[in-house]
Scaffold this active site. Structure first.
Site, mmCIF file in Angstrom:
data_model
loop_
_atom_site.group_PDB
_atom_site.id
_atom_site.type_symbol
_atom_site.label_atom_id
_atom_site.label_comp_id
_atom_site.label_asym_id
_atom_site.label_seq_id
_atom_site.Cartn_x
_atom_site.Cartn_y
_atom_site.Cartn_z
ATOM 1 N N CYS A 137 -5.075 -10.887 -15.481
ATOM 2 C CA CYS A 137 -5.365 -12.197 -14.896
ATOM 3 C C CYS A 137 -6.738 -12.694 -15.340
ATOM 4 O O CYS A 137 -7.726 -11.948 -15.254
ATOM 5 C CB CYS A 137 -5.321 -12.118 -13.373
ATOM 6 S SG CYS A 137 -5.695 -13.690 -12.563
ATOM 7 N N CYS A 170 -12.126 -13.528 -8.487
ATOM 8 C CA CYS A 170 -11.168 -13.690 -7.391
ATOM 9 C C CYS A 170 -11.134 -12.426 -6.535
ATOM 10 O O CYS A 170 -11.078 -11.315 -7.054
ATOM 11 C CB CYS A 170 -9.786 -13.975 -7.981
ATOM 12 S SG CYS A 170 -8.464 -14.062 -6.760
ATOM 13 N N CYS A 209 -7.290 -9.543 -5.962
ATOM 14 C CA CYS A 209 -6.935 -8.245 -6.541
ATOM 15 C C CYS A 209 -8.214 -7.470 -6.831
ATOM 16 O O CYS A 209 -9.210 -8.050 -7.260
ATOM 17 C CB CYS A 209 -6.150 -8.412 -7.842
ATOM 18 S SG CYS A 209 -4.531 -9.184 -7.652
ATOM 19 N N CYS A 267 -1.675 -17.131 -11.063
ATOM 20 C CA CYS A 267 -1.776 -16.023 -10.117
ATOM 21 C C CYS A 267 -0.778 -14.967 -10.577
ATOM 22 O O CYS A 267 0.428 -15.095 -10.354
ATOM 23 C CB CYS A 267 -1.464 -16.484 -8.695
ATOM 24 S SG CYS A 267 -1.476 -15.140 -7.490
ATOM 25 N N GLN A 272 8.950 -10.019 4.251
ATOM 26 C CA GLN A 272 8.315 -9.065 3.355
ATOM 27 C C GLN A 272 7.767 -9.821 2.150
ATOM 28 O O GLN A 272 8.342 -10.803 1.688
ATOM 29 C CB GLN A 272 9.311 -8.000 2.908
ATOM 30 C CG GLN A 272 9.816 -7.103 4.023
ATOM 31 C CD GLN A 272 8.728 -6.235 4.647
ATOM 32 O OE1 GLN A 272 7.726 -5.916 4.001
ATOM 33 N NE2 GLN A 272 8.919 -5.845 5.896
ATOM 34 N N TYR A 293 10.735 -5.234 17.097
ATOM 35 C CA TYR A 293 9.911 -6.062 16.196
ATOM 36 C C TYR A 293 10.792 -6.543 15.037
ATOM 37 O O TYR A 293 10.448 -6.411 13.870
ATOM 38 C CB TYR A 293 8.711 -5.292 15.657
ATOM 39 C CG TYR A 293 7.831 -4.653 16.702
ATOM 40 C CD1 TYR A 293 6.784 -5.365 17.275
ATOM 41 C CD2 TYR A 293 8.040 -3.340 17.111
ATOM 42 C CE1 TYR A 293 5.958 -4.768 18.233
ATOM 43 C CE2 TYR A 293 7.223 -2.743 18.062
ATOM 44 C CZ TYR A 293 6.194 -3.472 18.620
ATOM 45 O OH TYR A 293 5.382 -2.880 19.561
ATOM 46 N N ASP A 352 9.309 -1.981 13.392
ATOM 47 C CA ASP A 352 8.495 -2.494 12.286
ATOM 48 C C ASP A 352 7.393 -3.370 12.872
ATOM 49 O O ASP A 352 7.467 -4.602 12.824
ATOM 50 C CB ASP A 352 9.388 -3.289 11.321
ATOM 51 C CG ASP A 352 8.616 -3.848 10.130
ATOM 52 O OD1 ASP A 352 7.473 -3.427 9.903
ATOM 53 O OD2 ASP A 352 9.170 -4.712 9.429
ATOM 54 N N CYS A 406 3.142 -1.293 7.958
ATOM 55 C CA CYS A 406 2.243 -1.886 6.980
ATOM 56 C C CYS A 406 0.838 -1.325 7.109
ATOM 57 O O CYS A 406 -0.081 -1.787 6.431
ATOM 58 C CB CYS A 406 2.217 -3.411 7.141
ATOM 59 S SG CYS A 406 1.594 -3.953 8.748
#
Length: 425
Positions: A73, A79, A82, A157, A262, A289, A357, A383
């Protein structure tokens, strides 16, 4: 040696020093003895770094790691989206898995992982783009600069789906009318759906009365010109050509504004395949959830499902989609705050498989009830490995055994990793 493209920061104090990077830390920065953290560096590299204290700026890589690659990128290094594009994918993923093993080990949880799911570039279908005042025709749009409030105005992006990348100029035009108030700092939450882009805008100052009628008209005109499916302001429709929809199993779900999905369709497919396989043979399933039904509709092909989520609009969307998926074994939806009012062990008497979840904070209250219940199998999707191991410890202490674990890397080139796991009583 190549010089990096470092993020703008206050001028470092003190002369540059030479350091050897021993490892990569939890946030993705290289770590030298001290510890001293240096961004954009890799284990084994000899670098020149400037600054004082434990956080330094990279000046030059004097001796490169063989695992260093050219970042794909053009915005990388400035940025803040990442942090690890300079690392070859194989050692980068191995580092994530090693960290995940370490997190589990802190709660004395040991298991061999299944092969990880790893997202490819260009597959993110959900991004949050910050906007800042630009011209009357186009705002500045992108991700926040590393360690700064300002943002880098992006043209591409690399992580995003090509259809989102192609819309960046139109999204800049869409955001231009949002700056009538000096305190407005909009964020465009962009989701790629089956029938176009869905954009929910937050951060527009509302105390002064919100957007004027003229600004709203400009917003709608620019959304129409770009053929966006829908644009909402904090959930309130500002433009709607069609209701954004996603396919979840056999169901077609009409998304409420800002609904959770997701981040990549590939990760969703990997997670749902894992969860559905683990639920095989169930007589009754609780999907806790559940959101808009990411797992619900696939699970309802296995057994009747009790689907619960705190978001009433998500439950309404799930219930509305049930008629689009004939042949299911039954879904009973309920809107319920599982932190304040978890599903009690007594309510789970007829449930033999439970799926949960939760958000990043985990599911401490609900896990306590699962531990007390007679549920024989629990499938956890997480997550946040830190809260997962806390909840997992409760289940193991109650007599469950951690049987399988699937690592999921859908936030490419970040330090973030997710997982799904099966516990059997």
């Amino acid at each position: 040696m190549r010089r990096p493209r470092p993020a703008p920061r206050p001028k470092p104090q003190g002369p540059p020093v030479e350091l050897v990077i021993d490892q990569v830390g939890g946030d993705g920065d290289g770590v030298a003895a001290g510890p001293v953290f240096v961004p954009f560096t890799l284990p084994g590299e000899r670098v020149l770094a400037a600054g004082d204290g434990g956080q330094r700026d990279l000046v030059e890589v004097l001796e490169e790691s063989p695992d260093r690659v050219e970042p794909p990128c053009p915005h990388f290094g400035i940025c803040g989206g990442c942090t690890l594009q300079h690392w070859a994918l194989e050692p980068y993923l191995a580092w994530k898995l090693e960290r995940l093993h370490g997190t589990l080990a802190r709660e004395r949880l040991e298991i061999d992982f299944l092969p990880a799911y790893a997202a490819a570039p260009g597959t993110r279908r959900r991004v949050a783009l910050h906007a800042r005042r630009g011209t009357r025709d186009a705002a500045r749009l992108g991700y926040k600069i590393r360690n700064a409030w300002d943002l880098v105005d992006i043209n591409v992006c690399t992580i995003s789906d090509p259809r989102i990348q192609a819309a960046i100029p139109a999204l800049k035009r869409l955001a231009a009318p949002l700056f009538e108030h000096p305190k407005s700092a909009p964020t465009l939450h962009v989701t790629l759906t089956e029938n176009g882009l869905d954009i929910d805008i937050t951060g527009v100052e509302r105390k002064s009365g919100g957007l004027s009628a003229d600004a709203r008209m400009q917003l709608a005109e620019r959304a129409a010109a770009a053929d966006f499916a829908r644009v909402t302001l904090d959930g309130e429709t500002a433009y709607g050509a069609r209701v954004p929809q996603v396919r979840l199993g056999a169901a077609m779900v009409r998304l409420p504004p800002g609904a959770f999905l997701q981040a990549t369709a590939g990760a969703e497919a990997a997670l749902t395949a894992f969860v559905t396989e683990a639920a095989a043979g169930a007589a009754r399933i609780a999907d806790l959830y559940c959101g808009v039904g990411t797992f619900t509709f696939r699970l309802a092909e296995v057994a009747p499902v009790y689907a619960v989520d705190f978001a009433a609009d998500a439950i309404q969307a799930l219930a509305g989609a049930m008629s689009t998926a004939p042949g299911l074994k039954g879904v009973t939806p309920e809107a319920r705050d599982l932190t304040r009012r978890p599903v009690l062990a007594e309510e789970l008497k007829k449930v033999d498989v439970a799926v949960f979840d939760p958000p990043r904070a985990g599911a401490a209250e609900q896990t306590a009830e699962l531990a007390r219940s007679k549920v024989s199998r629990v499938i956890a999707v997480s997550c946040n490995p830190a809260t997962f191991v806390r909840d997992a410890r409760k289940l193991v202490d109650a007599g469950f055994r951690l049987e399988r674990l699937l690592p999921v890397d859908q936030f490419l080139w970040s330090s973030h990793i997710e997982l799904a796991a099966v516990f059997q009583r």
